[in-house]
Design an enzyme around this catalytic site. Structure first.
Site, PDB file in Angstrom:
ATOM      1  N   ARG A   1       0.813  -1.226   0.000  1.00 28.48           N
ATOM      2  CA  ARG A   1       0.000   0.000   0.000  1.00 28.48           C
ATOM      3  C   ARG A   1       0.846   1.275   0.000  1.00 28.48           C
ATOM      4  NH1 ARG A   1      -2.105   1.933   4.459  1.00 28.48           N
ATOM      5  NH2 ARG A   1      -2.538  -0.090   5.361  1.00 28.48           N
TER       6      ARG A   1
ATOM      7  N   TYR B   1     -12.064  21.233 -14.440  1.00 31.01           N
ATOM      8  CA  TYR B   1     -12.653  19.909 -14.553  1.00 31.01           C
ATOM      9  C   TYR B   1     -13.867  19.823 -13.607  1.00 31.01           C
ATOM     10  CZ  TYR B   1     -13.091  14.865 -14.434  1.00 31.01           C
ATOM     11  OH  TYR B   1     -13.585  13.601 -14.498  1.00 31.01           O
TER      12      TYR B   1
ATOM     13  N   ASP C   1      -3.340  21.827 -12.424  1.00 24.27           N
ATOM     14  CA  ASP C   1      -3.837  20.659 -13.155  1.00 24.27           C
ATOM     15  C   ASP C   1      -3.382  20.851 -14.594  1.00 24.27           C
ATOM     16  OD1 ASP C   1      -5.237  18.781 -14.641  1.00 24.27           O
ATOM     17  OD2 ASP C   1      -7.106  18.994 -13.522  1.00 24.27           O
TER      18      ASP C   1
HETATM   19  C1  PLP Z   1     -10.231  13.526 -16.288  1.00 21.58           C
HETATM   20  C2  PLP Z   1      -9.709  14.713 -15.604  1.00 21.58           C
HETATM   21  C3  PLP Z   1      -9.550  14.713 -14.211  1.00 21.58           C
HETATM   22  C4  PLP Z   1      -9.953  13.541 -13.347  1.00 21.58           C
HETATM   23  O1  PLP Z   1      -9.200  12.378 -13.639  1.00 21.58           O
HETATM   24  P1  PLP Z   1      -9.799  10.904 -13.366  1.00 21.58           P
HETATM   25  O2  PLP Z   1      -8.653   9.994 -13.711  1.00 21.58           O
HETATM   26  O3  PLP Z   1     -10.995  10.732 -14.240  1.00 21.58           O
HETATM   27  O4  PLP Z   1     -10.149  10.827 -11.925  1.00 21.58           O
HETATM   28  C5  PLP Z   1      -9.019  15.850 -13.630  1.00 21.58           C
HETATM   29  N1  PLP Z   1      -8.662  16.928 -14.368  1.00 21.58           N
HETATM   30  C6  PLP Z   1      -8.805  16.945 -15.701  1.00 21.58           C
HETATM   31  C7  PLP Z   1      -8.398  18.168 -16.464  1.00 21.58           C
HETATM   32  C8  PLP Z   1      -9.327  15.842 -16.367  1.00 21.58           C
HETATM   33  O5  PLP Z   1      -9.481  15.879 -17.694  1.00 21.58           O
END
Ligand code: PLP
Length: 384
Positions: free
Chosen positions: A52, A105, A178
């Site tokens: 883990r 997102y 992000d």
């Molecule tokens: C898809 C996405 C997420 C979330 O990712 P998951 O793997 O679906 O949990 C976060 N930020 C952006 C910009 C995304 O496109």
């Protein structure tokens, strides 16, 4: 060999060049064990205790991503992009103030509004592409984290990472980015002053629509990064070894995929700008896009594989156009080798800044003339 450092694409193509010492295999084996032998002196000399907290296949994939992002403190892989993103917020303390991008997102915005506020975080959403609004929202000594997404879903607005880092740091906070839709091929936020980079590795890093994964990368190995590691370990958020292996395989071809996808997205954005049934194309590569100049500065070698179009017939025509695609696949998600189309307003919840006539396009690696022809016939069918 010269002393010249290798290009990231060379290191990624060979997943850091690791050769299995036992068999000399060019692809390392997948480590599936959940537990490890303790030494006779009661120590764990291998560094591995249990599955883990850590896993060698996960380590190997993390090393590739840390190299790509120039992450001095390394990378951590999680079971999804959401698990990675939420770990950053869970590393904060109740009462902490956060400033986040208004355009982001949708599932993360929704989690912040519902779950993170229950956890006691105070969150203000602002248009972070407007630095004056960001400056006004950040409270010196009170704000602990600024979270931006750039280019941001689904309008592809651009936030100036270096300027946002300056504003954030002046207030004594950390900047998290992000960077899913830029990918390290186009932008490396840590080199522009960000503290943390987050990826939905599900998307272009893996690139084949067959793994759910998330990642965080950090510039400094500080208390906050240690908190994030504690969150991953305690909440069991680590990525599984099979997924880590697939992600590493995907990252070997990241540069060729991303370059092709971004070049095709640019060509599509230009052609669609002249399409009579498209009222607006949202793509940072277009000179008329409000974030173009900043994108040209902070994105290298392309503007990404994501674009959106607003169709001239409104919401009904947008939904009907999406219903008529043949080569594009009508599905959510993005970044894979297959091109996807989605009517975004149908999936985003209340309070979304997404216009109802918008179709989001994720550009894959298919022939770009085939992609355009498919969109052209679908738009015509959608407006009949
Ligand atoms: C898809 C996405 C997420 C979330 O990712 P998951 O793997 O679906 O949990 C976060 N930020 C952006 C910009 C995304 O496109």
């Amino acid at each position: 060999m010269t002393a010249r450092p290798l290009h990231p694409r060379s290191l990624a193509a060979q997943a850091m060049g690791k050769i299995d010492p036992l068999t000399k295999a060019v692809v390392p084996p997948i480590h599936v064990a959940t537990t490890y032998i303790r030494d006779e002196d009661n120590a764990y000399s291998s560094g591995f205790i249990y599955g883990r907290p850590d896993n060698e296949t996960v380590h190997e994939a993390q090393a590739v991503l840390a190299m790509l992002e120039e992450a001095k403190a390394g990378a951590l892989l999680f079971g999804s992009g959401m698990a990675a993103a939420t770990a950053v917020f869970q590393a904060l303390s109740p009462g902490d103030h956060v400033v986040a991008s208004k355009v982001m997102y949708w599932a993360l915005r929704s989690w912040l509004l519902t779950e993170a506020t229950r956890w006691g975080l105070k969150i203000d959403f602002v248009e972070t592409d407007d630095l004056n609004k960001l400056k006004a929202a950040v409270k010196p000594g009170v704000t602990k984290l600024v979270w931006i997404e750039t280019p941001s879903n689904p309008l592809w607005t651009i936030t100036d990472i270096a300027a946002a880092a300056e504003i954030t740091h002046a207030a004594g906070a950390r900047l998290a980015v992000d960077s899913t839709c830029a990918s390290p091929v186009h932008t490396r936020p840590l080199t522009l002053g960000a503290n943390i980079v987050m990826h939905a590795a599900t998307k272009v890093l893996n690139g084949h629509s067959d793994v759910i994964a998330g990642a965080l990368c950090a510039r400094q190995d500080d208390d906050f990064w240690a908190r994030i590691k504690t969150v991953r370990k305690g909440q069991g958020g680590i990525l599984g070894p099979f997924e880590a292996y697939l992600l590493m395989r995907g990252m070997r071809t990241l540069h060729v995929r991303q370059e092709r996808q971004s070049a095709s997205a640019m060509a599509l954005a230009q052609k669609l700008s002249a399409h009579p049934l498209v009222s607006r194309v949202l793509y940072p590569g277009l000179p008329q896009h409000p974030g173009h100049d900043i994108a040209a500065r902070q994105m290298e070698g392309g503007f990404g594989f994501m674009l959106s179009v607003q169709v001239s017939g409104g919401e009904a025509a947008a939904i009907k156009s999406a219903a008529h695609v043949e080569l594009y696949k009508r599905a959510t998600s993005l970044g894979g080798v297959e091109s996807l189309i989605e009517h975004r307003a149908s999936i985003e919840g209340a309070g979304s800044p997404c216009p109802p006539d918008l179709l989001r396009l994720s550009t894959g690696i298919e022939d770009v003339d085939d992609l355009y022809a498919d969109l052209d016939q679908a738009l015509k069918a959608g407006h009949r």
